[in-house]
Write a protein that holds these residues in place. Structure first.
Motif, short mmCIF file in Angstrom:
data_model
loop_
_atom_site.label_atom_id
_atom_site.label_comp_id
_atom_site.label_asym_id
_atom_site.label_seq_id
_atom_site.Cartn_x
_atom_site.Cartn_y
_atom_site.Cartn_z
N PRO A 190 1.51 10.90 -14.59
CA PRO A 190 1.48 10.11 -15.82
C PRO A 190 2.66 10.45 -16.72
CG PRO A 190 -0.08 11.91 -15.95
CD PRO A 190 0.44 11.91 -14.54
N ILE A 191 2.99 9.53 -17.60
CA ILE A 191 4.04 9.81 -18.57
C ILE A 191 3.66 11.01 -19.42
CG2 ILE A 191 5.13 8.90 -20.67
CD1 ILE A 191 5.16 6.17 -19.25
N GLU A 192 2.40 11.08 -19.80
CA GLU A 192 1.91 12.27 -20.50
C GLU A 192 0.44 12.51 -20.17
OE1 GLU A 192 2.44 14.44 -24.79
OE2 GLU A 192 2.35 12.25 -24.77
N HIS A 193 -0.44 11.61 -20.61
CA HIS A 193 -1.87 11.76 -20.35
C HIS A 193 -2.41 10.49 -19.71
CE1 HIS A 193 -1.67 15.25 -23.03
NE2 HIS A 193 -1.01 14.48 -23.87
N ALA A 194 -3.46 10.63 -18.92
CA ALA A 194 -4.11 9.49 -18.29
C ALA A 194 -5.62 9.69 -18.31
CB ALA A 194 -3.63 9.31 -16.85
N ILE A 195 -6.35 8.63 -18.65
CA ILE A 195 -7.81 8.63 -18.62
C ILE A 195 -8.23 7.35 -17.90
CG2 ILE A 195 -9.94 8.60 -19.96
CD1 ILE A 195 -8.55 10.02 -22.18
N GLY A 196 -8.93 7.49 -16.79
CA GLY A 196 -9.31 6.29 -16.07
C GLY A 196 -10.02 6.57 -14.78
N PHE A 197 -9.73 5.77 -13.79
CA PHE A 197 -10.39 5.84 -12.49
C PHE A 197 -9.40 5.35 -11.45
CE2 PHE A 197 -11.08 1.86 -14.60
CZ PHE A 197 -10.81 0.91 -13.64
N SER A 198 -9.69 5.66 -10.19
CA SER A 198 -8.81 5.26 -9.09
C SER A 198 -9.14 3.84 -8.66
CB SER A 198 -8.96 6.21 -7.92
OG SER A 198 -8.29 5.69 -6.78
N ASN A 199 -8.23 2.91 -8.92
CA ASN A 199 -8.44 1.54 -8.46
C ASN A 199 -8.38 1.47 -6.94
OD1 ASN A 199 -8.54 -0.45 -10.88
ND2 ASN A 199 -7.00 1.06 -11.44
N TYR A 200 -7.58 2.32 -6.34
CA TYR A 200 -7.55 2.40 -4.88
C TYR A 200 -8.93 2.79 -4.35
CZ TYR A 200 -6.21 4.11 -0.22
OH TYR A 200 -6.12 4.33 1.13
N GLN A 201 -9.58 3.75 -5.01
CA GLN A 201 -10.91 4.19 -4.59
C GLN A 201 -11.95 3.10 -4.81
OE1 GLN A 201 -11.21 7.06 -2.93
NE2 GLN A 201 -13.28 6.40 -2.43
N VAL A 202 -11.76 2.26 -5.83
CA VAL A 202 -12.65 1.11 -6.03
C VAL A 202 -12.66 0.25 -4.77
CG1 VAL A 202 -12.94 -1.07 -7.26
CG2 VAL A 202 -12.48 1.02 -8.55
N GLY A 203 -11.46 -0.07 -4.26
CA GLY A 203 -11.37 -0.90 -3.07
C GLY A 203 -12.01 -0.26 -1.85
N ARG A 204 -11.75 1.03 -1.67
CA ARG A 204 -12.32 1.73 -0.52
C ARG A 204 -13.85 1.79 -0.64
NH1 ARG A 204 -9.27 6.75 2.03
NH2 ARG A 204 -10.81 6.11 3.59
N THR A 205 -14.34 2.04 -1.85
CA THR A 205 -15.79 2.11 -2.07
C THR A 205 -16.46 0.77 -1.75
OG1 THR A 205 -15.52 3.81 -3.77
CG2 THR A 205 -17.57 2.55 -3.81
N ALA A 206 -15.84 -0.33 -2.19
CA ALA A 206 -16.40 -1.65 -1.92
C ALA A 206 -16.44 -1.94 -0.42
CB ALA A 206 -15.57 -2.72 -2.64
N ALA A 207 -15.34 -1.66 0.26
CA ALA A 207 -15.29 -1.92 1.70
C ALA A 207 -16.31 -1.06 2.45
CB ALA A 207 -13.89 -1.66 2.23
N VAL B 154 1.26 9.72 -25.62
CA VAL B 154 1.17 8.52 -24.78
C VAL B 154 0.01 8.71 -23.81
CG1 VAL B 154 2.31 7.11 -23.02
CG2 VAL B 154 3.64 8.03 -24.94
N VAL B 155 -0.91 7.75 -23.79
CA VAL B 155 -2.06 7.81 -22.88
C VAL B 155 -2.09 6.52 -22.05
CG1 VAL B 155 -4.55 8.11 -22.63
CG2 VAL B 155 -3.35 9.19 -24.55
N GLU B 156 -2.10 6.67 -20.73
CA GLU B 156 -2.28 5.53 -19.83
C GLU B 156 -3.74 5.50 -19.40
OE1 GLU B 156 1.80 5.35 -17.35
OE2 GLU B 156 0.99 7.37 -17.70
N ILE B 157 -4.37 4.34 -19.53
CA ILE B 157 -5.81 4.25 -19.27
C ILE B 157 -6.10 3.29 -18.11
CG2 ILE B 157 -6.43 4.79 -21.65
CD1 ILE B 157 -7.05 1.75 -22.00
N ALA B 158 -7.36 3.38 -17.62
CA ALA B 158 -7.88 2.49 -16.57
C ALA B 158 -7.13 2.63 -15.25
CB ALA B 158 -7.88 1.03 -17.04
N ASP B 159 -6.54 3.77 -15.03
CA ASP B 159 -5.84 4.07 -13.79
C ASP B 159 -5.77 5.59 -13.67
OD1 ASP B 159 -4.62 3.49 -11.41
OD2 ASP B 159 -3.02 2.28 -12.29
N LEU B 160 -5.37 6.10 -12.51
CA LEU B 160 -5.21 7.53 -12.31
C LEU B 160 -3.87 7.83 -11.65
CD1 LEU B 160 -8.62 9.05 -11.13
CD2 LEU B 160 -7.51 9.27 -13.36
N PRO B 161 -2.76 7.71 -12.39
CA PRO B 161 -1.44 7.99 -11.80
C PRO B 161 -1.29 9.45 -11.44
CG PRO B 161 -1.27 7.76 -14.18
CD PRO B 161 -2.67 7.37 -13.81
N SER B 162 -0.60 9.71 -10.35
CA SER B 162 -0.37 11.10 -9.94
C SER B 162 0.62 11.78 -10.89
CB SER B 162 0.15 11.16 -8.51
OG SER B 162 1.36 10.42 -8.39
#
Length: 361
Positions: free
Chosen positions: A174-191, A164-172
């Protein structure tokens, strides 16, 4: 892929985030937990109206508690290899999710795997229904967008005996594997980008959470954006949640007009997606508001249309095709190995792309 056997318990323990059961639950497990025969379980799953309501409820509760998924291919397959990977997307109208599917397909094709795609329209109940259908067809792995799932969906995923791979996010966790980026960090970077350019009246556009239909990743972007504004001791009253997911050009246009009418002194706006940002630019032009002279606008996603509009859109870029490629290569390696890999989290990163929609100050 092989997994160590689990101990049988009379009542299954509640699965914990980030932990998976080691073996897929069987119809025998359901019959034992419900206290009925396997034939009764089969009858409930195939012809529920033929079973007494009290018995049916016991069986369905056991199915939910175990995360059991009926095997629709058991009678026709002589081996567990089906040759396809399941991909769950929130929408098919977003070009970045199409890029994920292209990258994933490209990586899987080399190993003769095929992609089976379902989409949810950001509806968590629909994700659970689609997941049930996908797992019943025995994919060799499943890829999901994001890390927020309903309780029963999480149970099914934790009980699934496939990667199981969760993508487009960075959960602390994950159910098993995760490949993505921090959406929270996207918001902070924009601000932070807007703050560094001297803007003090800053707004944002996103969809409103609406029960089961919620863009959780977009909400994380807004949460990061608001937190960064608070750190700068600026108000967050111009962060507008408007309409429902998925966002679109129309969403951006209507949300922009609503924000300007309520907050006419806004200097800069971050949109949760380039789709909304482009809609905002178009609405600004219809309202004779100059971009960036009167208001600066930035988005997220680096969509092609954002590069082609005038003025071209400043945005935050994530390489979604590379994300799909990396996910596919990880799965091919896993499925070629007899070993069970340790859970992993991979950050693909993000970067700001500066264009003409932000005013120099």
């Amino acid at each position: 892929m092989s997994r160590p056997p689990r101990e049988t318990a009379a009542v299954p323990a509640e699965p914990k985030p980030g932990r998976r059961t080691s073996q897929r639950p069987t119809i025998r497990d359901v019959s034992r937990l419900a206290g009925v025969s396997r034939m009764t379980v089969s009858r409930v799953l195939s012809d529920p109206e033929l079973v007494l309501p009290t018995t049916r409820d016991k069986v369905l509760k056991a199915v939910a508690d175990l995360g059991y998924v009926p095997d629709k291919t058991a009678g026709s397959l002589s081996s567990r290899r089906t040759g396809f990977i399941a991909l769950m997307l929130p929408t098919l109208t977003n070009a970045n999710f199409a890029a994920v599917a292209h990258g994933l397909t490209e990586a899987l094709r080399e190993a003769n795997y095929h992609l089976l795609i379902a989409y949810t329209d950001y509806d968590m109940a629909e994700e659970e229904r689609q997941l049930l259908n996908l797992l019943a067809r025995r994919p060799e792995a499943i890829v999901l967008t994001g890390a927020m799932h309903r309780r029963n969906a999480s149970r099914m995923l934790m009980a699934a005996d496939v990667p199981v791979v969760e993508i487009a996010d960075l959960p602390s966790q994950p159910i098993e594997h995760a490949i993505g980026f921090s959406n929270y960090q996207v918001g902070r970077t924009a601000a932070r980008y807007l703050l560094d350019r001297g803007f003090t009246r800053i707004g944002a556009l996103a969809a409103s959470p609406d029960g089961e239909v919620t863009d959780h990743r977009g909400e994380e972007r807004m949460r990061g954006f608001e937190d960064e504004l608070r750190l700068a001791r600026l108000p967050t009253d111009a962060v507008l949640r408007h309409g429902s997911a998925p966002v679109s050009f129309h969403h951006g246009a209507t949300a922009f007009r609503a924000l300007i009418e309520a907050q006419p002194d806004i200097e800069a706006i971050f949109a949760v997606s380039d789709l909304s940002a482009v809609g905002a630019v178009m609405e600004a032009q219809r309202m004779n508001i100059r971009i960036p002279e009167d208001i600066s606008i930035m988005g997220f996603g680096d969509f092609e249309i954002g590069r082609e509009i005038n003025p071209a859109l400043t945005t935050i870029h994530v390489d979604f095709r590379a994300l799909g490629l990396r996910t596919g290569k990880m799965l091919v390696d896993m499925l070629a190995s007899d070993a069970t890999p340790a859970p992993s989290v991979v950050d693909v990163g993000l970067r700001i792309v500066e264009r003409a929609s932000i005013k120099d100050r």
